[in-house]
Design a protein around this motif. Structure first.
Motif, PDB file in Angstrom:
ATOM      1  N   GLY A 144       0.925  -1.177   0.195  1.00 29.70           N
ATOM      2  CA  GLY A 144      -0.085  -0.033   0.182  1.00 29.70           C
ATOM      3  C   GLY A 144       0.940   1.215  -0.115  1.00 29.70           C
ATOM      4  O   GLY A 144       2.026   1.235   0.444  1.00 29.70           O
ATOM      5  N   GLY A 145       0.396   2.317  -0.519  1.00 27.00           N
ATOM      6  CA  GLY A 145       0.822   3.578  -0.429  1.00 27.00           C
ATOM      7  C   GLY A 145       1.728   3.959  -1.873  1.00 27.00           C
ATOM      8  O   GLY A 145       1.746   5.039  -2.054  1.00 27.00           O
ATOM      9  N   LEU A 146       1.797   2.836  -2.611  1.00 28.48           N
ATOM     10  CA  LEU A 146       2.441   2.996  -4.139  1.00 28.48           C
ATOM     11  C   LEU A 146       1.340   3.277  -5.067  1.00 28.48           C
ATOM     12  O   LEU A 146       0.615   2.374  -5.133  1.00 28.48           O
ATOM     13  N   THR A 147       1.248   4.459  -5.539  1.00 28.60           N
ATOM     14  CA  THR A 147       0.166   4.642  -6.571  1.00 28.60           C
ATOM     15  C   THR A 147       0.608   5.021  -7.971  1.00 28.60           C
ATOM     16  O   THR A 147      -0.430   5.052  -8.936  1.00 28.60           O
ATOM     17  N   ARG A 148       1.858   5.414  -8.114  1.00 29.13           N
ATOM     18  CA  ARG A 148       2.385   5.537  -9.621  1.00 29.13           C
ATOM     19  C   ARG A 148       3.311   4.732 -10.115  1.00 29.13           C
ATOM     20  O   ARG A 148       4.149   4.163  -9.370  1.00 29.13           O
ATOM     21  N   VAL A 149       3.222   4.396 -11.293  1.00 28.23           N
ATOM     22  CA  VAL A 149       4.028   3.329 -12.088  1.00 28.23           C
ATOM     23  C   VAL A 149       4.660   3.905 -13.159  1.00 28.23           C
ATOM     24  O   VAL A 149       4.138   4.519 -14.097  1.00 28.23           O
ATOM     25  N   PHE A 150       6.159   3.929 -13.187  1.00 27.54           N
ATOM     26  CA  PHE A 150       6.995   4.310 -14.336  1.00 27.54           C
ATOM     27  C   PHE A 150       7.455   3.323 -15.052  1.00 27.54           C
ATOM     28  O   PHE A 150       8.270   2.451 -14.309  1.00 27.54           O
ATOM     29  N   TYR A 151       7.433   3.097 -16.218  1.00 28.97           N
ATOM     30  CA  TYR A 151       7.951   1.705 -16.885  1.00 28.97           C
ATOM     31  C   TYR A 151       9.282   1.968 -17.757  1.00 28.97           C
ATOM     32  O   TYR A 151       9.523   2.932 -18.205  1.00 28.97           O
ATOM     33  N   SER A 152      10.225   0.852 -17.663  1.00 33.48           N
ATOM     34  CA  SER A 152      11.461   0.832 -18.198  1.00 33.48           C
ATOM     35  C   SER A 152      11.511  -0.580 -18.956  1.00 33.48           C
ATOM     36  O   SER A 152      10.492  -1.347 -18.835  1.00 33.48           O
ATOM     37  N   ASP A 153      12.500  -0.697 -19.395  1.00 33.54           N
ATOM     38  CA  ASP A 153      12.546  -2.263 -20.216  1.00 33.54           C
ATOM     39  C   ASP A 153      13.579  -2.984 -19.654  1.00 33.54           C
ATOM     40  O   ASP A 153      13.601  -4.517 -20.055  1.00 33.54           O
TER      41      ASP A 153
END
Length: 451
Positions: free
Chosen positions: A102-111
């Motif tokens: 919980g508390g993690l709301t944003r996702v940035f993607y890499s490869d």
């Protein structure tokens, strides 16, 4: 089929491979995979004892994962996330957010894992410059554990740094502040585990208290330092280290590229440790080991630090062409669905008990073994040239390579890390397959000698 091997040896540069050794051996050319076995061009089968470099979860050629890929291939193979989005990445994100702490709301993607670690440390460093509510805007340093590994891009090398891998880059990287993990005192100086933890925390406390105003974030592999040689540390140690950081406003980044998705017995090792990071880095098993995809998850306040008008230059200027690839995203969704529907995490305690019992029975008594370190399936077998003591073999003896060759001759693939033999079976292996892996490893260590 020999022409394939010959062409490889003439033209392909393999990672983490000394090619004098590679050219002296018959290359193993893999054609396909079924379940937890890899099959070469001659039809010979090999148990995949390192889960294809620590990433395979449900086995090769899993019908649901293949069906998901085939379905997506007919729709969209790639589209950028720069200024666009697509359904597969939205669905993968929805499932991922239901999975992480919980508390993690944003996702940035890499490869890749390294690219995601780079993103994570840049987010942490830039946040302190961009967020007006952040105090201590001179915080431009990172804190990490000595002898860690966080990838091989230059930022990640400075953060981790293993002498044998990175010594020729030492003048070209910005090193993090490093504090000793407990195993450096336990294994190399003979402290008991409690003394080792106390000494490690004392050093960390001194560094943090004297330099807190300059430290942006702690970056740590929760519960076990993987590529350094499978070195565990306790949840208690990690909790106290994180608490020290919290007391001084230092962000906490959990690098779970290697430890995530069940390898330690929980979906994420930070859950096992009882800590809640500000930033979580995942990769490898995110797609069950089928395609390249990694991600950095952050809290909402960190994301908000990058919001602003164009002239403020708060944009996070970072990314890769194939980040958020639709094929990888689609198989990620199916992987996470399998975890939930088949209650994978719930089944792991019984599997791990059986696996650890096999290690105790077959590996620990060997005279060539100084100790067996394990957290879940993550296993490091420390070899010794003198029974009853820990005396590493000389590198020119190539004992690790000999063990690997003996195991391969018996139909099992494993890998060495210097003086350590690493086992990293997929968490969904059966008891019979785990027994085969451990038994063959014991035979290979014995056959390789020279004891």
């Amino acid at each position: 089929m020999k022409s394939l091997a010959a062409f490889d040896q003439q033209h392909i540069w393999h990672p983490f491979t000394q090619h004098r050794d590679w050219l002296a051996l018959e290359p193993l050319v893999i054609e396909r995979g079924e379940g937890f076995e890899l099959i070469d061009v001659e039809g010979r089968r090999y148990l995949d004892g390192v889960s294809s470099l620590w990433c395979n979860v449900h086995g090769h050629s899993h019908p649901r994962l293949l069906a998901a890929l085939h379905e997506q291939v007919d729709r969209l193979c790639h589209s950028t996330l720069l200024g666009l989005t697509h359904q597969p990445i939205i669905e993968a994100t929805r499932r991922l957010l239901q999975t992480v702490p919980g508390g993690l709301t944003r996702v940035f993607y890499s490869d890749s894992g390294s690219a995601a670690v780079e993103a994570a440390i840049r987010i942490a460093l830039e946040w302190w410059q961009k967020e007006p509510r952040a105090v201590g805007r001179a915080r431009r340093k990172l804190l990490s554990l000595a002898n860690g590994y966080h990838g091989d891009t230059l930022g990640a090398v400075g953060l981790g740094y293993l002498e044998v891998f990175h010594r020729d880059l030492s003048e070209n990287v910005i090193p993090s502040l490093k504090v000793p993990p407990p195993h450096l005192f336990r294994f190399y100086e003979g402290d008991d585990p409690d003394e080792a933890e106390a000494r490690a925390l004392a050093v960390a406390r001194e560094v943090i208290e004297t330099q807190a105003d300059t430290i942006a974030a702690l970056v740590v592999e929760p519960m076990v330092q993987g590529a350094a040689g499978i070195w565990p540390h306790s949840a208690r140690y990690l909790q106290q280290l994180v608490q020290l950081c919290r007391e001084h406003g230092i962000l906490v980044v959990a690098d779970e590229v290697a430890t995530g998705f069940g390898k330690t017995g929980r979906m994420f090792a930070c859950e096992l440790a009882g800590i809640e990071p500000d930033v979580l880095v995942v990769g490898k098993s995110l797609t069950a080991g089928y395609l390249a995809l990694s991600a950095v998850l952050t809290t909402e306040p960190i994301f908000e630090g990058f919001l602003g008008e164009p002239g403020e230059l708060k944009t996070f200027f970072y990314g890769q062409t194939y980040c958020g690839n639709p094929l990888a995203a689609r198989v990620t969704s199916e992987n996470l669905a399998l975890f939930a529907e088949e209650q994978v995490i719930e089944s792991l305690p019984a599997t791990f008990r059986q696996y650890h019992a096999l290690l105790t029975e077959h590996i620990e008594p060997l005279p060539q073994v100084a100790e067996v370190r394990r957290v879940g399936v993550m296993t490091g077998i420390e070899l010794t040239s003198e029974p009853g003591r820990c005396v590493p073999f000389e590198s020119n003896q190539r004992v690790g390579l000999r063990v690997v060759a003996e195991a391969r001759a018996r139909g099992v693939i494993i890998r060495p890390l210097g003086n350590v033999i690493v086992l990293m079976p997929a968490i969904r292996m059966s008891t019979a397959e785990l027994e085969r892996l451990v038994r063959v490893t014991a035979e290979a260590i014995t056959a390789a000698g020279p004891l």
